[in-house]
Write a protein that holds these residues in place. Sequence first.
Motif, PDB file in Angstrom:
ATOM      1  N   MET A  97      66.750  39.273  46.115  1.00 28.69           N
ATOM      2  CA  MET A  97      66.976  38.882  47.508  1.00 28.69           C
ATOM      3  C   MET A  97      66.782  40.094  48.414  1.00 28.69           C
ATOM      4  O   MET A  97      67.375  41.143  48.199  1.00 28.69           O
ATOM      5  CB  MET A  97      68.388  38.311  47.699  1.00 28.69           C
ATOM      6  CG  MET A  97      68.701  37.942  49.150  1.00 28.69           C
ATOM      7  SD  MET A  97      70.369  37.250  49.390  1.00 28.69           S
ATOM      8  CE  MET A  97      70.125  35.568  48.815  1.00 28.69           C
ATOM      9  N   SER A 143      70.941  38.928  43.672  1.00 31.23           N
ATOM     10  CA  SER A 143      71.413  39.419  44.975  1.00 31.23           C
ATOM     11  C   SER A 143      72.619  40.295  44.715  1.00 31.23           C
ATOM     12  O   SER A 143      73.397  40.053  43.786  1.00 31.23           O
ATOM     13  CB  SER A 143      71.776  38.258  45.911  1.00 31.23           C
ATOM     14  OG  SER A 143      72.715  37.389  45.319  1.00 31.23           O
ATOM     15  N   ARG A 181      74.269  37.074  40.595  1.00 35.79           N
ATOM     16  CA  ARG A 181      74.763  37.391  41.932  1.00 35.79           C
ATOM     17  C   ARG A 181      76.149  38.038  41.837  1.00 35.79           C
ATOM     18  O   ARG A 181      77.165  37.445  42.212  1.00 35.79           O
ATOM     19  CB  ARG A 181      74.817  36.129  42.801  1.00 35.79           C
ATOM     20  CG  ARG A 181      73.471  35.369  42.875  1.00 35.79           C
ATOM     21  CD  ARG A 181      73.473  34.368  44.005  1.00 35.79           C
ATOM     22  NE  ARG A 181      72.296  33.536  44.057  1.00 35.79           N
ATOM     23  CZ  ARG A 181      71.115  33.894  44.586  1.00 35.79           C
ATOM     24  NH1 ARG A 181      70.970  35.108  45.065  1.00 35.79           N
ATOM     25  NH2 ARG A 181      70.105  33.058  44.618  1.00 35.79           N
TER      26      ARG A 181
END
Length: 211
Positions: A97, A143, A181
């Motif tokens: 990301m 991310s 994440r």
Amino acid sequence: MKLLHISSSPRGRDSESLAVARTFLDTVREVNPDASIDEWDLWDGALPPFGPDAVAAKMTVFAGRQPSGDAARAWDAAIATFRRFDAADTYLFSVPMWNAGVPYILKQFIDVVSQPGLAFGFDPESGYTGLLRGKRAAVVYTSAVYGPGRPPTFGADFQAPYFEDWLRWAGVTDISPVHFRPNLATADADAARRSAHAQAAETAKLLTAAP
């Protein structure tokens, strides 16, 4: 099985998305040693630009004509890029990301290969039709701050929705996402990392075993 790994991370061995992708690829090699694997680093300088000449070529083709001159050369480069992409039946994308979205090099790739008569067809009455039929995609999303359930101050996800919308638009509807994440506001991301690698291995086994 013709697998194409498309990497959009420039971080090499420091990349979490590439580390998870390596687990996926190692599993494929273990389960199916005969699989053909092509690795495409979008940062290797081979991706053609999509500027004025390429745009002119695309609009010329849209109008039912053949591009010429510099536009024709840009069109030939876009077609060659698409042919490498289209040669695979299974895709692995590693997508970190960036600023809530995807890296600009991946957007450049999308712009280069998303051409009329190649990735899509268009009808004035019925709209777009994706032409990449019978293909499958695994997508590793990473991310460092954003994550589901975290407050809006930790960011938003324009990464996975955008990328998967493009895949479906192009005709790829068999999509297997893998998410890593971790919350960097905490000290320990190891559990999330182990989970992502395990999910990548399991996804690789499922896609390799599928007809």
